[in-house]
Scaffold this motif. Structure first.
Motif, PDB file in Angstrom:
ATOM      1  N   PHE A  67       0.939  -1.279   0.035  1.00  0.00           N
ATOM      2  CA  PHE A  67       0.043  -0.068  -0.065  1.00  0.00           C
ATOM      3  C   PHE A  67       0.771   1.240   0.181  1.00  0.00           C
ATOM      4  O   PHE A  67       0.579   2.366  -0.831  1.00  0.00           O
ATOM      5  CB  PHE A  67      -0.827  -0.001   1.247  1.00  0.00           C
ATOM      6  N   ARG A  98       0.788   8.591   2.656  1.00  0.00           N
ATOM      7  CA  ARG A  98      -0.506   8.370   1.877  1.00  0.00           C
ATOM      8  C   ARG A  98      -1.710   8.712   2.803  1.00  0.00           C
ATOM      9  O   ARG A  98      -2.806   8.857   2.585  1.00  0.00           O
ATOM     10  CB  ARG A  98      -0.383   6.831   1.376  1.00  0.00           C
ATOM     11  N   HIS A 103       2.418   1.477  -3.651  1.00  0.00           N
ATOM     12  CA  HIS A 103       1.765   1.577  -4.814  1.00  0.00           C
ATOM     13  C   HIS A 103       0.542   2.315  -4.599  1.00  0.00           C
ATOM     14  O   HIS A 103      -0.190   2.677  -5.784  1.00  0.00           O
ATOM     15  CB  HIS A 103       1.544   0.392  -5.464  1.00  0.00           C
ATOM     16  N   GLY A 104       0.090   2.349  -3.394  1.00  0.00           N
ATOM     17  CA  GLY A 104      -1.481   3.135  -3.342  1.00  0.00           C
ATOM     18  C   GLY A 104      -2.555   1.778  -2.858  1.00  0.00           C
ATOM     19  O   GLY A 104      -2.113   0.790  -3.852  1.00  0.00           O
ATOM     20  N   TYR A 162       3.736   5.023   4.079  1.00  0.00           N
ATOM     21  CA  TYR A 162       2.419   4.867   4.334  1.00  0.00           C
ATOM     22  C   TYR A 162       1.600   5.957   5.113  1.00  0.00           C
ATOM     23  O   TYR A 162       0.578   6.289   4.774  1.00  0.00           O
ATOM     24  CB  TYR A 162       2.299   3.428   5.335  1.00  0.00           C
ATOM     25  N   ARG A 221      -7.401  -3.409   4.917  1.00  0.00           N
ATOM     26  CA  ARG A 221      -6.701  -1.839   4.657  1.00  0.00           C
ATOM     27  C   ARG A 221      -7.080  -1.307   6.279  1.00  0.00           C
ATOM     28  O   ARG A 221      -6.325  -0.655   6.812  1.00  0.00           O
ATOM     29  CB  ARG A 221      -7.366  -1.115   3.822  1.00  0.00           C
ATOM     30  N   ASP A 232      -5.474   1.381  -3.986  1.00  0.00           N
ATOM     31  CA  ASP A 232      -6.362   1.054  -5.316  1.00  0.00           C
ATOM     32  C   ASP A 232      -5.500   0.016  -6.082  1.00  0.00           C
ATOM     33  O   ASP A 232      -5.914  -0.814  -6.665  1.00  0.00           O
ATOM     34  CB  ASP A 232      -6.657   2.223  -5.952  1.00  0.00           C
ATOM     35  N   GLY A 273      -4.291  11.195   1.519  1.00  0.00           N
ATOM     36  CA  GLY A 273      -5.265  10.802   1.047  1.00  0.00           C
ATOM     37  C   GLY A 273      -6.608  11.115   1.075  1.00  0.00           C
ATOM     38  O   GLY A 273      -7.773  10.836   0.443  1.00  0.00           O
TER      39      GLY A 273
END
Length: 208
Positions: free
Chosen positions: A24, A113, A27-28, A110, A59, A30, A117
């Motif tokens: 995560f 993000r 790459h994210g 992380y 998640r 999604d 996000g």
């Protein structure tokens, strides 16, 4: 059904969570599939779903794990009596994180993000850290270590944002300074001027 070479439930759950965190962060959420997480953890996709129900469940578990780690880290800082007695009010979030996390940890990426996000978990995390920062700065002001202010909330937010900026802008800072700020060498270089700025200010007072 789990194969004989798959790890035990407790080990597998932590392993899946940790590999998911790394993917995560890189790459994210999604872009990462359950199958990719399972492959990274060396387990079957069915075992991932057995433990977490879905990718969203996984998640949520990663978010809770990250929040718990950073909450524990900041709570230790708040409970450190040396911060008050020795006047170490300039100890930054990034310095604390560098000493707390293992080298190469995916947690800073992380965290970036999570905070940027727009997710509820990131907002809740920031709120908790703000409340802790506010409590610590009020303790420092009461102890005579930090100057009092008419707006403690703004000061707490300012200090928290300044410390988090080094995590959120890590790649950009590394590019312009030529050193990763979240390494011992980079942090030593950064902290020297940051502590001076917090302690003495950066502007020269006008001559009388």
């Amino acid at each position: 059904m789990r194969s004989a070479d798959e790890p035990s439930d407790l080990t597998a759950r932590a392993l899946i969570r940790d590999r998911a965190l790394e993917l995560f962060a890189a790459h994210g959420v999604d872009a990462v599939t359950v199958r990719a997480i399972a492959a990274a953890a060396g387990v079957s996709p069915a075992l991932v779903l057995h433990h977490f129900g879905s990718k969203e469940g996984l998640r949520a578990a990663v978010d809770a794990h990250v929040a718990g780690l950073f909450d524990d880290m900041l709570a230790r800082m708040a409970e450190d009596p040396g911060m008050l007695t020795e006047g170490r009010a300039t100890a930054s979030f990034s310095e604390l994180m560098l000493g707390y996390l293992p080298p190469g940890s995916a947690l800073p990426a992380y965290l970036r993000r999570l905070l940027l996000g727009g997710e509820p978990a990131g907002l809740e995390l920031f709120r908790r850290w703000f409340a802790l920062t506010l409590a610590v700065t009020e303790q420092l002001a009461a102890a005579g270590v930090m100057r009092p202010t008419d707006d403690p909330a703004v000061r707490a937010a300012f200090l928290l944002v300044n410390d988090l900026a080094l995590v959120l802008l890590r790649d950009q800072v590394a590019d312009v300074l030529g050193v990763d700020p979240l390494t011992p060498g980079g942090m030593g270089r950064w902290a020297a001027d940051a502590v001076a700025a917090y302690t003495h200010g950066v502007f020269i007072p006008e001559a009388p």
